[in-house]
Design a protein around this motif. Structure first.
Motif, PDB file in Angstrom:
ATOM      1  N   ASP A 112       0.804  -1.191  -0.288  1.00 29.03           N
ATOM      2  CA  ASP A 112       0.102  -0.031   0.003  1.00 29.03           C
ATOM      3  C   ASP A 112       0.801   1.325   0.256  1.00 29.03           C
ATOM      4  O   ASP A 112       0.339   2.413  -0.015  1.00 29.03           O
ATOM      5  N   ARG A 218      -3.689  -5.991  -8.050  1.00 28.14           N
ATOM      6  CA  ARG A 218      -4.611  -5.276  -7.316  1.00 28.14           C
ATOM      7  C   ARG A 218      -4.273  -5.372  -6.021  1.00 28.14           C
ATOM      8  O   ARG A 218      -4.025  -6.334  -5.387  1.00 28.14           O
ATOM      9  N   GLU A 220      -6.032  -5.271  -2.249  1.00 28.16           N
ATOM     10  CA  GLU A 220      -7.631  -5.343  -1.452  1.00 28.16           C
ATOM     11  C   GLU A 220      -7.215  -5.072  -0.079  1.00 28.16           C
ATOM     12  O   GLU A 220      -6.649  -6.074   0.590  1.00 28.16           O
ATOM     13  N   LYS A 221      -7.780  -3.917   0.521  1.00 36.70           N
ATOM     14  CA  LYS A 221      -7.779  -3.773   1.867  1.00 36.70           C
ATOM     15  C   LYS A 221      -8.960  -4.298   2.492  1.00 36.70           C
ATOM     16  O   LYS A 221     -10.159  -4.248   2.234  1.00 36.70           O
ATOM     17  N   LEU A 222      -8.830  -5.615   3.435  1.00 31.94           N
ATOM     18  CA  LEU A 222      -9.896  -6.202   4.006  1.00 31.94           C
ATOM     19  C   LEU A 222     -10.268  -5.402   5.184  1.00 31.94           C
ATOM     20  O   LEU A 222      -9.595  -5.362   6.107  1.00 31.94           O
ATOM     21  N   GLN A 279      -4.615  -7.259   4.267  1.00 38.41           N
ATOM     22  CA  GLN A 279      -4.790  -6.971   2.810  1.00 38.41           C
ATOM     23  C   GLN A 279      -4.137  -8.025   1.880  1.00 38.41           C
ATOM     24  O   GLN A 279      -3.459  -8.714   2.372  1.00 38.41           O
ATOM     25  N   GLU A 288      -8.778  -6.397 -13.159  1.00 36.00           N
ATOM     26  CA  GLU A 288      -9.693  -5.417 -12.869  1.00 36.00           C
ATOM     27  C   GLU A 288     -11.214  -6.149 -13.117  1.00 36.00           C
ATOM     28  O   GLU A 288     -12.473  -5.472 -12.782  1.00 36.00           O
ATOM     29  N   THR A 292     -13.496  -8.533  -6.223  1.00 37.73           N
ATOM     30  CA  THR A 292     -12.593  -8.532  -4.909  1.00 37.73           C
ATOM     31  C   THR A 292     -13.300  -9.433  -4.057  1.00 37.73           C
ATOM     32  O   THR A 292     -14.309 -10.002  -4.005  1.00 37.73           O
ATOM     33  N   GLU A 294     -14.067  -8.890  -0.862  1.00 35.52           N
ATOM     34  CA  GLU A 294     -15.250  -8.413  -0.192  1.00 35.52           C
ATOM     35  C   GLU A 294     -16.828  -8.334  -1.208  1.00 35.52           C
ATOM     36  O   GLU A 294     -17.700  -8.784  -0.708  1.00 35.52           O
ATOM     37  N   SER A 317     -16.716  -4.816  -8.329  1.00 40.72           N
ATOM     38  CA  SER A 317     -15.771  -3.633  -7.435  1.00 40.72           C
ATOM     39  C   SER A 317     -17.354  -3.195  -6.470  1.00 40.72           C
ATOM     40  O   SER A 317     -18.380  -3.406  -6.711  1.00 40.72           O
TER      41      SER A 317
END
Length: 382
Positions: A112, A218, A220-222, A279, A288, A292, A294, A317
Protein backbone atom coordinates in the motif's frame (compact mmCIF):
# COMPACT_ATOMS: atom_id res chain seq x y z
CA UNK A 1 2.68 6.55 -2.58
CA UNK A 2 5.87 5.80 -4.49
CA UNK A 3 5.71 4.96 -8.19
CA UNK A 4 7.30 1.61 -9.08
CA UNK A 5 8.45 0.37 -12.48
CA UNK A 6 9.77 -3.11 -13.23
CA UNK A 7 12.49 -3.22 -15.89
CA UNK A 8 12.48 -6.58 -17.64
CA UNK A 9 14.39 -7.99 -20.58
CA UNK A 10 16.69 -10.79 -21.65
CA UNK A 11 20.40 -10.90 -20.91
CA UNK A 12 22.33 -8.36 -22.93
CA UNK A 13 19.29 -6.40 -24.10
CA UNK A 14 20.65 -3.12 -22.66
CA UNK A 15 18.67 -2.85 -19.41
CA UNK A 16 21.46 -1.20 -17.40
CA UNK A 17 22.12 1.34 -20.16
CA UNK A 18 18.42 2.14 -20.23
CA UNK A 19 18.31 2.35 -16.43
CA UNK A 20 21.16 4.88 -16.25
CA UNK A 21 19.54 7.11 -18.88
CA UNK A 22 16.17 6.83 -17.14
CA UNK A 23 17.74 7.91 -13.84
CA UNK A 24 19.27 10.97 -15.51
CA UNK A 25 15.96 12.02 -17.04
CA UNK A 26 14.10 11.57 -13.75
CA UNK A 27 16.62 13.84 -12.04
CA UNK A 28 16.19 16.42 -14.79
CA UNK A 29 12.45 16.34 -14.09
CA UNK A 30 13.12 17.14 -10.44
CA UNK A 31 12.23 13.62 -9.29
CA UNK A 32 14.29 11.49 -6.93
CA UNK A 33 14.89 7.97 -8.27
CA UNK A 34 15.87 4.92 -6.24
CA UNK A 35 17.05 1.60 -7.67
CA UNK A 36 16.96 -2.07 -6.81
CA UNK A 37 19.25 -4.12 -9.03
CA UNK A 38 19.16 -7.88 -9.28
CA UNK A 39 22.22 -9.72 -10.59
CA UNK A 40 22.83 -13.44 -10.94
CA UNK A 41 26.42 -13.27 -9.76
CA UNK A 42 27.87 -12.66 -6.32
CA UNK A 43 29.39 -9.33 -7.42
CA UNK A 44 27.37 -6.32 -8.54
CA UNK A 45 29.26 -5.17 -11.61
CA UNK A 46 26.29 -3.34 -13.21
CA UNK A 47 25.59 -1.35 -10.05
CA UNK A 48 28.82 0.62 -10.63
CA UNK A 49 26.97 2.41 -13.43
CA UNK A 50 24.53 3.98 -10.96
CA UNK A 51 25.67 7.31 -9.51
CA UNK A 52 26.47 7.48 -5.81
CA UNK A 53 23.70 9.97 -5.00
CA UNK A 54 20.98 7.51 -6.10
CA UNK A 55 19.69 5.19 -3.33
CA UNK A 56 20.59 1.67 -4.42
CA UNK A 57 20.02 -1.84 -3.08
CA UNK A 58 21.37 -4.99 -4.70
CA UNK A 59 20.02 -8.51 -4.84
CA UNK A 60 23.02 -10.61 -5.74
CA UNK A 61 23.79 -14.24 -6.41
CA UNK A 62 20.39 -15.28 -7.68
CA UNK A 63 17.29 -14.27 -9.59
CA UNK A 64 14.80 -12.07 -7.72
CA UNK A 65 12.01 -14.58 -8.34
CA UNK A 66 14.08 -17.48 -6.96
CA UNK A 67 15.65 -15.73 -3.96
CA UNK A 68 14.00 -16.09 -0.54
CA UNK A 69 11.13 -13.61 -0.24
CA UNK A 70 12.42 -12.39 3.13
CA UNK A 71 15.70 -11.29 1.54
CA UNK A 72 13.94 -9.22 -1.13
CA UNK A 73 11.42 -7.78 1.34
CA UNK A 74 14.24 -6.69 3.61
CA UNK A 75 15.98 -4.80 0.80
CA UNK A 76 12.76 -3.09 -0.27
CA UNK A 77 11.89 -2.15 3.32
CA UNK A 78 15.37 -0.73 3.83
CA UNK A 79 15.14 1.51 0.79
CA UNK A 80 11.55 2.46 1.63
CA UNK A 81 12.17 3.52 5.23
CA UNK A 82 15.77 4.70 5.06
CA UNK A 83 15.82 6.67 1.79
CA UNK A 84 13.99 9.63 0.27
CA UNK A 85 12.74 8.98 -3.25
CA UNK A 86 9.80 9.50 -5.62
CA UNK A 87 10.23 6.69 -8.14
CA UNK A 88 11.56 3.16 -7.58
CA UNK A 89 13.12 1.42 -10.58
CA UNK A 90 13.64 -2.33 -10.22
CA UNK A 91 15.96 -3.96 -12.74
CA UNK A 92 15.52 -7.73 -12.85
CA UNK A 93 17.98 -10.26 -14.20
CA UNK A 94 17.60 -11.53 -17.74
CA UNK A 95 16.45 -14.85 -16.27
CA UNK A 96 13.54 -13.41 -14.27
CA UNK A 97 9.90 -14.17 -15.06
CA UNK A 98 7.77 -11.00 -14.72
CA UNK A 99 4.92 -12.66 -12.77
CA UNK A 100 7.28 -14.27 -10.26
CA UNK A 101 9.17 -10.97 -9.90
CA UNK A 102 5.97 -9.05 -9.15
CA UNK A 103 4.98 -11.70 -6.63
CA UNK A 104 8.18 -11.08 -4.68
CA UNK A 105 8.22 -7.28 -5.02
CA UNK A 106 4.62 -6.54 -4.07
CA UNK A 107 4.65 -7.90 -0.55
CA UNK A 108 1.40 -7.30 1.40
CA UNK A 109 3.59 -5.83 4.15
CA UNK A 110 4.23 -2.67 2.14
CA UNK A 111 2.21 -2.89 -1.10
CA UNK A 112 0.00 0.00 0.00
CA UNK A 113 3.07 2.28 -0.03
CA UNK A 114 3.65 1.68 -3.74
CA UNK A 115 1.81 2.54 -6.94
CA UNK A 116 2.83 -0.11 -9.46
CA UNK A 117 2.97 1.61 -12.83
CA UNK A 118 3.91 -1.23 -15.10
CA UNK A 119 6.56 -3.43 -16.71
CA UNK A 120 8.98 -1.95 -19.23
CA UNK A 121 10.40 -4.78 -21.36
CA UNK A 122 13.56 -4.20 -23.36
CA UNK A 123 14.10 -6.35 -26.47
CA UNK A 124 17.39 -6.71 -28.34
CA UNK A 125 16.25 -6.58 -31.98
CA UNK A 126 19.08 -8.75 -33.31
CA UNK A 127 18.68 -11.45 -30.65
CA UNK A 128 14.91 -11.42 -31.05
CA UNK A 129 15.15 -12.35 -34.71
CA UNK A 130 17.45 -15.23 -33.72
CA UNK A 131 15.21 -16.43 -30.86
CA UNK A 132 14.67 -19.84 -32.47
CA UNK A 133 18.34 -20.66 -31.81
CA UNK A 134 17.76 -20.48 -28.04
CA UNK A 135 17.11 -23.59 -25.95
CA UNK A 136 13.37 -24.33 -25.64
CA UNK A 137 13.01 -23.27 -21.99
CA UNK A 138 15.10 -20.14 -22.50
CA UNK A 139 13.06 -19.15 -25.53
CA UNK A 140 9.82 -19.71 -23.60
CA UNK A 141 11.01 -17.37 -20.81
CA UNK A 142 12.16 -14.82 -23.39
CA UNK A 143 8.70 -14.73 -24.98
CA UNK A 144 6.97 -14.57 -21.59
CA UNK A 145 8.95 -11.45 -20.74
CA UNK A 146 7.66 -9.85 -23.92
CA UNK A 147 4.05 -10.99 -23.47
CA UNK A 148 3.80 -9.41 -20.03
CA UNK A 149 5.33 -6.02 -20.87
CA UNK A 150 3.14 -2.94 -20.63
CA UNK A 151 5.67 -1.01 -22.72
CA UNK A 152 7.98 -2.91 -25.11
CA UNK A 153 11.15 -1.16 -26.25
CA UNK A 154 12.78 -2.58 -29.38
CA UNK A 155 16.45 -1.72 -28.89
CA UNK A 156 19.44 -1.79 -31.24
CA UNK A 157 17.32 -1.06 -34.32
CA UNK A 158 20.34 0.53 -35.98
CA UNK A 159 21.59 -3.03 -36.49
CA UNK A 160 18.44 -4.06 -38.42
CA UNK A 161 17.51 -3.35 -42.03
CA UNK A 162 13.98 -2.27 -42.97
CA UNK A 163 12.78 -5.81 -43.68
CA UNK A 164 14.10 -7.06 -40.34
CA UNK A 165 12.45 -4.13 -38.54
CA UNK A 166 9.11 -4.95 -40.14
CA UNK A 167 9.45 -8.62 -39.15
CA UNK A 168 10.34 -7.68 -35.55
CA UNK A 169 7.42 -5.24 -35.29
CA UNK A 170 4.93 -7.71 -36.70
CA UNK A 171 5.99 -10.57 -34.42
CA UNK A 172 6.20 -8.41 -31.28
CA UNK A 173 2.72 -7.09 -32.02
CA UNK A 174 1.43 -10.65 -32.34
CA UNK A 175 3.02 -11.60 -29.03
CA UNK A 176 1.71 -8.59 -27.11
CA UNK A 177 -1.08 -6.67 -28.84
CA UNK A 178 -1.83 -4.52 -25.81
CA UNK A 179 1.61 -3.02 -25.29
CA UNK A 180 2.97 0.15 -26.81
CA UNK A 181 6.04 -0.56 -28.96
CA UNK A 182 8.83 2.00 -29.38
CA UNK A 183 12.20 1.80 -31.11
CA UNK A 184 15.53 2.85 -29.63
CA UNK A 185 19.22 2.99 -30.43
CA UNK A 186 21.51 2.51 -27.41
CA UNK A 187 18.37 2.50 -25.22
CA UNK A 188 17.85 6.25 -25.78
CA UNK A 189 14.25 7.21 -25.11
CA UNK A 190 12.12 10.07 -23.76
CA UNK A 191 11.23 8.55 -20.40
CA UNK A 192 8.87 11.39 -19.56
CA UNK A 193 6.44 9.56 -21.86
CA UNK A 194 6.69 6.19 -20.09
CA UNK A 195 3.71 6.59 -17.76
CA UNK A 196 1.54 8.01 -20.54
CA UNK A 197 2.48 5.20 -22.94
CA UNK A 198 1.69 2.56 -20.33
CA UNK A 199 -1.61 4.02 -19.13
CA UNK A 200 -2.84 4.64 -22.69
CA UNK A 201 -1.77 1.28 -24.09
CA UNK A 202 -3.49 0.19 -27.24
CA UNK A 203 -6.96 -1.29 -27.24
CA UNK A 204 -8.00 -4.02 -29.67
CA UNK A 205 -11.18 -5.75 -30.64
CA UNK A 206 -11.48 -9.32 -29.27
CA UNK A 207 -9.71 -11.69 -31.62
CA UNK A 208 -10.51 -15.22 -32.68
CA UNK A 209 -8.48 -16.64 -29.82
CA UNK A 210 -10.26 -14.64 -27.14
CA UNK A 211 -9.87 -11.52 -25.05
CA UNK A 212 -6.62 -9.59 -24.96
CA UNK A 213 -4.77 -10.19 -21.71
CA UNK A 214 -2.73 -7.70 -19.70
CA UNK A 215 -0.74 -8.45 -16.58
CA UNK A 216 -1.74 -6.30 -13.64
CA UNK A 217 -1.98 -6.11 -9.88
CA UNK A 218 -4.60 -5.13 -7.33
CA UNK A 219 -4.33 -4.34 -3.64
CA UNK A 220 -7.38 -5.32 -1.57
CA UNK A 221 -7.68 -3.85 1.91
CA UNK A 222 -9.81 -6.15 4.04
CA UNK A 223 -12.23 -4.35 6.34
CA UNK A 224 -13.39 -7.38 8.34
CA UNK A 225 -12.49 -10.99 9.27
CA UNK A 226 -13.39 -13.61 6.66
CA UNK A 227 -14.28 -17.28 7.23
CA UNK A 228 -11.88 -19.65 5.51
CA UNK A 229 -14.65 -21.25 3.43
CA UNK A 230 -15.58 -17.86 1.90
CA UNK A 231 -11.97 -17.26 0.84
CA UNK A 232 -11.67 -20.75 -0.64
CA UNK A 233 -14.94 -20.32 -2.57
CA UNK A 234 -13.71 -16.99 -3.90
CA UNK A 235 -10.44 -18.55 -5.07
CA UNK A 236 -12.34 -21.38 -6.80
CA UNK A 237 -14.43 -18.82 -8.68
CA UNK A 238 -11.41 -16.98 -10.10
CA UNK A 239 -10.15 -17.64 -13.65
CA UNK A 240 -6.86 -19.42 -14.31
CA UNK A 241 -5.37 -16.09 -15.37
CA UNK A 242 -5.13 -15.04 -11.71
CA UNK A 243 -1.61 -16.33 -11.02
CA UNK A 244 -0.81 -15.23 -7.48
CA UNK A 245 -2.61 -13.99 -4.39
CA UNK A 246 -0.84 -13.33 -1.12
CA UNK A 247 -1.56 -11.36 1.98
CA UNK A 248 -2.93 -11.45 5.50
CA UNK A 249 -6.49 -12.46 6.37
CA UNK A 250 -8.11 -12.31 9.78
CA UNK A 251 -10.26 -15.35 10.51
CA UNK A 252 -13.24 -14.79 12.86
CA UNK A 253 -11.95 -17.47 15.22
CA UNK A 254 -8.29 -16.39 15.45
CA UNK A 255 -6.49 -13.73 17.49
CA UNK A 256 -3.94 -12.85 14.80
CA UNK A 257 -4.17 -12.86 10.99
CA UNK A 258 -3.11 -15.76 8.80
CA UNK A 259 -0.67 -15.43 5.93
CA UNK A 260 -2.63 -16.56 2.87
CA UNK A 261 -1.08 -17.54 -0.45
CA UNK A 262 -2.39 -18.82 -3.77
CA UNK A 263 0.08 -20.17 -6.33
CA UNK A 264 -0.40 -22.71 -9.12
CA UNK A 265 -3.97 -23.32 -8.00
CA UNK A 266 -2.96 -24.31 -4.45
CA UNK A 267 -3.81 -22.29 -1.34
CA UNK A 268 -1.76 -22.10 1.84
CA UNK A 269 -2.71 -20.77 5.30
CA UNK A 270 0.02 -19.99 7.83
CA UNK A 271 -0.91 -18.60 11.28
CA UNK A 272 0.94 -15.46 12.38
CA UNK A 273 1.73 -14.48 15.97
CA UNK A 274 1.77 -10.70 15.43
CA UNK A 275 -0.70 -8.07 14.30
CA UNK A 276 -0.26 -7.04 10.64
CA UNK A 277 -2.42 -5.13 8.18
CA UNK A 278 -5.05 -7.38 6.63
CA UNK A 279 -4.78 -6.92 2.89
CA UNK A 280 -4.22 -8.98 -0.24
CA UNK A 281 -2.11 -8.50 -3.37
CA UNK A 282 -3.63 -10.07 -6.49
CA UNK A 283 -1.47 -10.63 -9.60
CA UNK A 284 -2.81 -11.81 -12.92
CA UNK A 285 -4.27 -10.95 -16.28
CA UNK A 286 -7.12 -8.44 -16.33
CA UNK A 287 -7.45 -8.44 -12.55
CA UNK A 288 -9.86 -5.50 -12.76
CA UNK A 289 -12.43 -7.84 -14.34
CA UNK A 290 -12.59 -10.18 -11.34
CA UNK A 291 -14.52 -9.48 -8.11
CA UNK A 292 -12.61 -8.63 -4.95
CA UNK A 293 -12.98 -10.92 -1.94
CA UNK A 294 -15.31 -8.45 -0.22
CA UNK A 295 -17.49 -8.08 -3.31
CA UNK A 296 -17.61 -11.85 -3.90
CA UNK A 297 -18.76 -12.49 -0.33
CA UNK A 298 -21.75 -10.15 -0.77
CA UNK A 299 -22.37 -10.86 -4.45
CA UNK A 300 -22.98 -14.56 -3.80
CA UNK A 301 -25.72 -13.71 -1.29
CA UNK A 302 -27.23 -10.98 -3.46
CA UNK A 303 -27.63 -13.51 -6.27
CA UNK A 304 -29.88 -15.53 -3.97
CA UNK A 305 -31.92 -12.45 -3.06
CA UNK A 306 -32.37 -11.49 -6.74
CA UNK A 307 -31.76 -14.69 -8.75
CA UNK A 308 -33.36 -13.18 -11.88
CA UNK A 309 -30.98 -10.23 -12.16
CA UNK A 310 -28.05 -11.12 -14.41
CA UNK A 311 -26.49 -7.74 -13.80
CA UNK A 312 -25.33 -8.91 -10.36
CA UNK A 313 -23.02 -11.43 -12.07
CA UNK A 314 -21.11 -8.52 -13.60
CA UNK A 315 -20.39 -6.80 -10.29
CA UNK A 316 -16.63 -6.73 -9.65
CA UNK A 317 -16.05 -3.71 -7.40
CA UNK A 318 -17.57 -2.08 -4.33
CA UNK A 319 -18.65 0.81 -6.58
CA UNK A 320 -20.58 -1.64 -8.79
CA UNK A 321 -22.16 -3.25 -5.75
CA UNK A 322 -23.05 0.13 -4.24
CA UNK A 323 -24.81 1.13 -7.46
CA UNK A 324 -26.96 -2.03 -7.39
CA UNK A 325 -27.91 -1.53 -3.72
CA UNK A 326 -28.52 2.22 -4.16
CA UNK A 327 -30.94 1.61 -7.01
CA UNK A 328 -32.91 -0.76 -4.81
CA UNK A 329 -32.96 1.64 -1.86
CA UNK A 330 -33.96 4.64 -3.96
CA UNK A 331 -36.78 2.65 -5.60
CA UNK A 332 -36.40 4.71 -8.77
CA UNK A 333 -38.34 2.30 -10.98
CA UNK A 334 -41.54 2.78 -8.97
CA UNK A 335 -44.07 5.53 -9.67
CA UNK A 336 -43.40 8.61 -7.47
CA UNK A 337 -46.79 8.24 -5.76
CA UNK A 338 -46.11 4.67 -4.66
CA UNK A 339 -42.35 5.01 -4.17
CA UNK A 340 -41.14 3.77 -0.77
CA UNK A 341 -38.73 5.68 1.44
CA UNK A 342 -35.12 4.58 1.78
CA UNK A 343 -35.79 3.11 5.22
CA UNK A 344 -38.88 1.25 3.98
CA UNK A 345 -36.84 -0.21 1.14
CA UNK A 346 -34.08 -1.08 3.60
CA UNK A 347 -36.50 -3.13 5.71
CA UNK A 348 -37.91 -4.78 2.60
CA UNK A 349 -34.44 -5.68 1.36
CA UNK A 350 -33.37 -7.03 4.76
CA UNK A 351 -36.52 -9.18 4.99
CA UNK A 352 -35.68 -10.73 1.60
CA UNK A 353 -32.13 -11.30 2.79
CA UNK A 354 -33.31 -13.12 5.92
CA UNK A 355 -35.46 -15.41 3.78
CA UNK A 356 -32.58 -16.83 1.69
CA UNK A 357 -30.30 -19.71 2.63
CA UNK A 358 -26.99 -18.20 3.75
CA UNK A 359 -24.76 -18.22 6.83
CA UNK A 360 -25.05 -15.68 9.64
CA UNK A 361 -21.70 -14.25 8.60
CA UNK A 362 -22.85 -13.72 4.99
CA UNK A 363 -26.11 -12.14 6.15
CA UNK A 364 -24.29 -9.80 8.56
CA UNK A 365 -21.76 -8.84 5.89
CA UNK A 366 -24.40 -7.72 3.38
CA UNK A 367 -26.58 -6.17 6.11
CA UNK A 368 -23.66 -3.99 7.23
CA UNK A 369 -23.03 -2.85 3.65
CA UNK A 370 -26.71 -1.99 3.15
CA UNK A 371 -26.66 0.03 6.38
CA UNK A 372 -23.57 1.90 5.13
CA UNK A 373 -25.34 2.79 1.88
CA UNK A 374 -28.49 3.92 3.74
CA UNK A 375 -26.33 6.21 5.86
CA UNK A 376 -24.67 7.72 2.78
CA UNK A 377 -27.93 8.14 0.85
CA UNK A 378 -29.65 9.72 3.85
CA UNK A 379 -27.14 12.54 4.24
CA UNK A 380 -28.50 15.96 3.17
CA UNK A 381 -25.58 16.59 0.83
CA UNK A 382 -26.24 13.42 -1.21
Amino acid sequence: MKDVYLLSGFLGSGKTTLLVKWITQLKNQGLRPAVIMNELGALGFDSDAVEDDVPLRELLDGCICCSPAEKTEAQIQQIMYQEEFDVLLIETTGAAHPVASLDVILSPLFADHFSFKGIVTLVDGVRFLKRDTLPIQTKALYLEQIRHGHLVILNKIDLLDEEEKEEAHFTLHQLNQGARLVETVHATFDFSQVENLITTRKKHEPSRIGKELQLGTRLEKLRRPYPQYIVEEWVQSLPDTIYRIKGYIQLPSSTHPHLFQLAYGMTQWIPEDVKVKTQLVVIGENVEDTPTLEVFAMQSVLKKVYPERNRINKVVSLADLAQVIDEELLDQQSHPRTRKTIHQKQQFLLSKLQAVDCSNWEENCLTTFIEERVGILSTPSH
